[in-house]
Design a protein around this motif. Sequence first.
Motif: not given
Length: 437
Positions: A244-247, A252-257, A263-274, A419-425
């Motif tokens: 029940g925690i918003d990652l 954002r809090a950890a990135a203040t260090k 910081p890297y950010y989660p998502g619905p998967g990875i894409g692109g050519h690399c 309804l919105i399912v937010d994969c990007r925060g």
Amino acid sequence: MTDRYSRLVTKLKDRTATVGIIGLGYVGLPLLLRYCEVGYRVIGFDVDQSKVDALRSGKSYIEHIPAEKLAPFVMNQFEPTTDLSRVAEVDALILCVPTPLSKHREPDLSFVIGTIDSVLPYLHDGMVLSLESTTYPGTTDEELKPRIEARGLKVGTDIFLIFSPEREDPGNPNFSTRTIPKVCGGCTPQCLKVGIALYEQVVDKVVPVSSARAAELTKLLENIHRSVNIGLVNEMKIVADRMGIDLHEVIRAAATKPFGFVPYYPGPGIGGHCIPIDPFYLTWKAREYGVHTRFIELAGEINSSMPEYVISKIAESLNARKKSVNGSRILVLGLAYKKNVDDSRESPAVVIMERLRDLGASISYTDPHIPVFPVMRAHSFSLSSVTLTKQSIAEFDCLVLATDHDKFDYELIKAHAELIVDCRGRFAESASNIVKA
């Protein structure tokens, strides 16, 4: 110093050399434009006649390269063509062709090998050949060099062979082809010197390494680093969701260090050519040396599983509203693999769309950068981008934010979506119609 070497370096440095670039996509076209900007004559090669026709008429098919940038050079300094026999005219040939995975997730070098085999009759003394396509260590030495030398051209004496991985980042306003440092490795010390002369004219900084193999592994390390870290935060997202925690708040809090955390950010998967492809080039090659790359493969498994996690959150959220996926109208926000670009290669949004379609949902998408669903080798939808209005948003049972383009009107979406399912925060504040995935 050989006469061939000296003449070639002189032509590269005084910009009288003709540069050929094969593959006029997201890598080749910006590079071609850069060579034109500094005064080189350039011949651009592509197998896609529609791309050549577009360029000949001064049009661009890549969003972040406006036509007005290309138009002054077309048919003046720059000539696009499908005729590979014109490789005979160039002093430098740069290969920017795809290196995908096979259906068994093994390296597919067919575009690289096919291109080399096609241009072999037109290679000549006193030219440099650079491969920019991401690949496993040893490709330049083991696949390209023997083919060239079988033609009677000695690499390092008659012809110069290098590997210099592309580092394009479409949509990033802070970096350009000129300002991104360019790694370069040669098959011989002479090859490296020619490679430096080729690239130092168009980029601010060339980073020489000891060999083509080191340059090939450099590119893989860069992308594996991202893949592993994205895999970590994707796994953390699942854990945080259960707690029940918003990652995104946590990141954002950890990135203040100010040290020791990137910081890297989660998502619905990875894409692109690399990122979805390159790590598997190394895992495949590592097996030749008896090494099992468990860390890399685990990250790949986690990242590949994220679309299914999103599907489960969509199903769970619809179920909470007494609806099923089957029969629901679902709008996917964003088709591109990352924000603010028109590139949908390997996009997790497409995988999510296919899976929802298989489950019986009625699927639509909206993307301000991709007005019509593009032709893809492995995916097919006959769809055009939906225009977002109060009425169109309200017609859908669920909106899935797969790619958080800045052009989306998030207030409009939030106000009118059931309804919105937010994969990007992107929706930081909690609301009854928003579910984090």
